[in-house]
Design an enzyme around this catalytic site. Structure first.
Site, short mmCIF file in Angstrom:
data_model
loop_
_atom_site.label_atom_id
_atom_site.label_comp_id
_atom_site.label_asym_id
_atom_site.label_seq_id
_atom_site.Cartn_x
_atom_site.Cartn_y
_atom_site.Cartn_z
CG ASP A 187 -13.46 -7.34 64.15
OD1 ASP A 187 -12.32 -6.88 63.95
OD2 ASP A 187 -13.72 -8.10 65.12
CE LYS B 3 -10.54 -7.43 66.77
NZ LYS B 3 -11.44 -8.60 66.87
CG HIS C 136 -15.83 -16.23 63.73
ND1 HIS C 136 -15.96 -17.00 64.88
CD2 HIS C 136 -15.13 -15.13 64.10
CE1 HIS C 136 -15.38 -16.38 65.88
NE2 HIS C 136 -14.85 -15.24 65.45
CB CYS D 125 -14.84 -6.75 68.23
SG CYS D 125 -14.42 -8.51 68.28
C1 VGL Z 1 -16.55 -10.77 67.24
C2 VGL Z 1 -17.45 -12.63 68.20
C3 VGL Z 1 -16.34 -13.38 67.85
C4 VGL Z 1 -16.68 -9.32 66.91
C5 VGL Z 1 -15.43 -11.49 66.89
O1 VGL Z 1 -16.08 -8.85 65.94
O2 VGL Z 1 -17.45 -8.63 67.64
N1 VGL Z 1 -17.54 -11.33 67.91
N2 VGL Z 1 -15.34 -12.79 67.21
ZN ZN Z 2 -13.71 -13.97 66.56
#
Ligand code: VGL
Ligand code: ZN
Length: 214
Positions: A18, A116, A91, A161
Site C-alpha cells: 500500500d 484489495k 481513502h 495492512c
Molecule cells: C490501511 C487502513 C485502511 C493500510 C488501509 O494500508 O494499512 N489502513 N485501509
Molecule cells: Zn483501506
C-alpha cells in the site's frame, strides 16, 4: 524484536504494501513519515526476483469509510457482521489520484498487483484474505504455484495492512518476515501494540533493511 537475516532466493517474494498517495503525508489517510519508506521499497526490491505490490482499492461509499455511517467519525470502531471495523476517512477510492502508487515508487520489475478492499461491504487489510476470512484474494495460490515458501513484507501501515497480511501469510504456511524499519504505523486505539503482540505470538519474524541480503 527477533532479529533475522535472510538472503532472498527463488522461493522468496517481497510484498510491498500500500505505498499509495492517500497514505503519504498530505493524503486522505496519511501515515506519519509514510513517505520515508518509498525509497526503502525501491532499494529492497532490487534484492528480490519476485516482487508483488498491493493496492488498497475501495469503491466510493465503502463500508470502512466513516462517511458511510451517519453519525460516525473517523477512527471510531463499529461492529460489522465480520467483526469490529475501524472507520476511516474516505481513502484510496478506485481510480482516484489518492489511490495511485506513491510518485517515487520505482519497482518496474514487480510482477503482480493485488488490489484489495474492492467489495463494497467488506474491508480487506490483508492481501491474502478479506476481513471476512472466507474470501481469499488468490495470492496464496499464486505464490504456491510459483514455488514461493517465504514472504517478506514492508510498507504501510505496519499495524493494519502489513500486520494483517503477515498474520495471514503465517496462517497459510509461509515463512514470514516483516522489515520493521521499512514500515510506518497508524497507531490508533492500541493498534501498534496489538500488531506487535499478535505477530510475535504467530511467529512472524521482524528484521531490518540491513538484515536482507541481495
Ligand atoms: C490501511 C487502513 C485502511 C493500510 C488501509 O494500508 O494499512 N489502513 N485501509
Ligand atoms: Zn483501506
Amino acid at each position: 524484536m527477533i532479529a533475522a537475516t535472510l538472503r532472498p532466493d527463488a522461493a522468496t517474494a517481497l510484498i510491498i504494501v500500500d505505498l499509495q498517495v492517500d497514505f503519504l503525508p498530505g493524503g486522505r489517510l496519511a501515515v506519519a513519515a509514510g513517505d520515508a519508506v518509498v525509497p526503502l521499497a525501491n532499494e529492497l526490491a532490487q534484492r528480490f526476483g519476485t516482487v508483488i505490490l498491493t493496492q488498497d482499492w475501495h469503491p466510493a461509499g465503502h463500508i470502512s469509510f466513516a462517511s458511510s455511517h451517519p453519525g460516525q467519525v473517523p477512527f471510531a470502531t463499529i461492529p460489522l457482521p465480520y467483526g469490529p471495523q475501524v472507520l476511516w476517512p474516505d481513502h484510496c477510492v478506485q481510480g482516484s489520484a489518492g489511490a495511485q502508487f506513491a510518485p517515487g515508487l520505482d519497482v518496474p520489475h514487480a510482477q503482480l498487483i493485488i488490489r484489495k478492499g474492492h467489495h463494497a461491504s467488506v474491508d480487506s487489510y490483508s492481501t491474502f484474505y478479506e476481513a471476512d476470512p472466507a474470501i481469499p484474494t488468490g495470492l496464496t495460490g499464486y505464490l504456491r504455484a510459483r514455488g514461493i515458501g517465504r514472504v517478506v513484507l514492508m510498507g504501510l501501515a505496519y499495524d493494519f495492512c502489513v500486520s494483517w497480511s503477515a498474520l495471514d501469510a503465517v496462517r497459510d504456511g509461509f515463512e514470514t518476515l516483516v522489515v520493521a524499519d521499512a514500515c510506518r504505523a497508524i497507531d490508533t486505539g492500541g493498534s501498534l501494540a496489538q500488531a506487535d503482540a499478535q505477530m510475535a505470538a504467530a511467529g512472524v519474524r521482524l528484521c531490518r533493511m540491513a538484515d536482507v541480503g541481495g
